[in-house]
Design a protein around this motif. Sequence first.
Motif, PDB file in Angstrom:
ATOM      1  N   ARG A  32       0.828  -1.205   0.000  1.00 14.14           N
ATOM      2  CA  ARG A  32       0.000   0.000   0.000  1.00 14.14           C
ATOM      3  C   ARG A  32       0.867   1.262   0.000  1.00 14.14           C
ATOM      4  NH1 ARG A  32      -4.602  -1.716   4.477  1.00 14.14           N
ATOM      5  NH2 ARG A  32      -5.907  -2.967   3.041  1.00 14.14           N
ATOM      6  N   ALA A  33       1.984   1.173   0.775  1.00 13.64           N
ATOM      7  CA  ALA A  33       2.895   2.321   0.814  1.00 13.64           C
ATOM      8  C   ALA A  33       3.538   2.546  -0.569  1.00 13.64           C
ATOM      9  CB  ALA A  33       3.978   2.090   1.868  1.00 13.64           C
ATOM     10  N   GLU A  34       3.955   1.465  -1.207  1.00 17.82           N
ATOM     11  CA  GLU A  34       4.532   1.579  -2.547  1.00 17.82           C
ATOM     12  C   GLU A  34       3.516   2.123  -3.540  1.00 17.82           C
ATOM     13  OE1 GLU A  34       6.017  -2.224  -3.636  1.00 17.82           O
ATOM     14  OE2 GLU A  34       7.553  -2.293  -2.031  1.00 17.82           O
ATOM     15  N   SER A  35       2.284   1.664  -3.403  1.00 22.75           N
ATOM     16  CA  SER A  35       1.238   2.126  -4.309  1.00 22.75           C
ATOM     17  C   SER A  35       0.956   3.610  -4.106  1.00 22.75           C
ATOM     18  CB  SER A  35      -0.056   1.326  -4.080  1.00 22.75           C
ATOM     19  OG  SER A  35      -1.088   1.797  -4.905  1.00 22.75           O
ATOM     20  N   ALA A  36       1.028   4.052  -2.856  1.00 21.54           N
ATOM     21  CA  ALA A  36       0.788   5.474  -2.568  1.00 21.54           C
ATOM     22  C   ALA A  36       1.905   6.347  -3.136  1.00 21.54           C
ATOM     23  CB  ALA A  36       0.682   5.667  -1.054  1.00 21.54           C
ATOM     24  N   LYS A  37       3.141   5.871  -3.035  1.00 25.08           N
ATOM     25  CA  LYS A  37       4.270   6.633  -3.586  1.00 25.08           C
ATOM     26  C   LYS A  37       4.162   6.714  -5.097  1.00 25.08           C
ATOM     27  CE  LYS A  37       7.633   5.588   0.047  1.00 25.08           C
ATOM     28  NZ  LYS A  37       8.936   4.914   0.345  1.00 25.08           N
ATOM     29  N   ALA A  38       3.772   5.598  -5.728  1.00 26.66           N
ATOM     30  CA  ALA A  38       3.665   5.591  -7.190  1.00 26.66           C
ATOM     31  C   ALA A  38       2.588   6.524  -7.692  1.00 26.66           C
ATOM     32  CB  ALA A  38       3.409   4.172  -7.682  1.00 26.66           C
TER      33      ALA A  38
END
Length: 310
Positions: free
Chosen positions: A303-309
Motif C-alpha cells: 500500500r505504501a509503494e502504491s501510494a508513492k507511485a
Amino acid sequence: MAPPTGKRVKGVQIFRPFVYGTTARPFDEKTNPKPPGIPDDHTHSWTVFIKGIDDVDITYWLRRVQFKLHESIPNHVRMVEGVKGQPFQIHETGWGEFEITMKLYYVPESSEKPQTLYHHLRLHPFGRTEEEKEAMRLNGGEVISWVYEEQIFNEPYEPFYDILISGALPPSASTLKDGGGGGGGSGAATPTSANTPGASSNKGGNKKGHERSHSRASVSTNKDGKNNNEPKEEPFVIQRSEGGVLERSAMIPLVNRPGQPFSRETEQLEIQKLKEAKLKVDEMKKQMMEELDKKQKRLEALRAESAKAA
C-alpha cells in the motif's frame, strides 16, 4: 411412571455412572463357531447391553430397558427386565450395522419419565487412526464399542433419594448406633459429599468418604430367658467390587482391568490427550498468527509503494 410420592429433595443432584454399547465378534470355526440354525449370510455374533460401572448392580435405579433393533430382525422390539447384579442385554447375530434405540425405564420410586439412548452397532474395526483400527483387528476380531455415561437425577423425590444413598455411607463413624444403614427409608444415612454425586470425593475409588461399617444388633437374654436389653453389635462391612467400587455409589475404579476400560486411569489418559491436542492447537494458532502478521506487513508495504507511485 408411578405417581410422585413425597417431596423433592431441593438443591440436590445425584449421578450414577454406567456403561452401554455393543460387542461383536466374527464367526470363526475355532474361536467363535456359528451355532446351528443361524442364517448363512450372518457373519457376526453381537451383544448390546447397559450395565453398571465395574459390573455393579444398577437395578436399584433402573427397572427395565427396551431395545429397538433393526426391523429385519424377528421380534425387533424387546423389553429386558432388571435382574439384580446382571446387565440389561440382548444377544443376536447378523451381517449389517445399524442404530439401536434403548429406552430406559426407572424404578417406580423415582417417578421419572423414561429416557432414550442411541447407539450404532459396530461389526467391523473402527477408530480415529489406522493404529487404533489395527489394534482392534489384532484383538481376536472382537469389536468393542462402549460408552461411559452418567445418569443424573435432579432433585429426586424423597423415597428415591433414600434408595440412592442407602449403599455407600458417609465416614462420620465406624458403626451405626441407630441400627440403620443400607435399608433406605427414614433410617437412611444423612447425605454428605460422599453420597451426593457431583463432589470429587464421589469418584475414582477414593476410600475416604466411602468406608463405613453397618451394625446388626442382636438381643441377648439372661438365664431366666428374659431380655436383658443389652444389644450386641455384629459389624457388617460394605462389600466393594473387584475394582474397589462400592454398590449404590458414584465411584469408578482407580485403574483399568481386562473387560473394564473405564476408570480414573482412563480419565487421566483422556485428559493428557486433551492437553497434548491443546498444545498442538496453540502451536498451529501461533504459526497462523505469525503468517498473518507477515501478510499484514507485506500488505502495508504494498500500500505504501502504491501510494508513492500515485
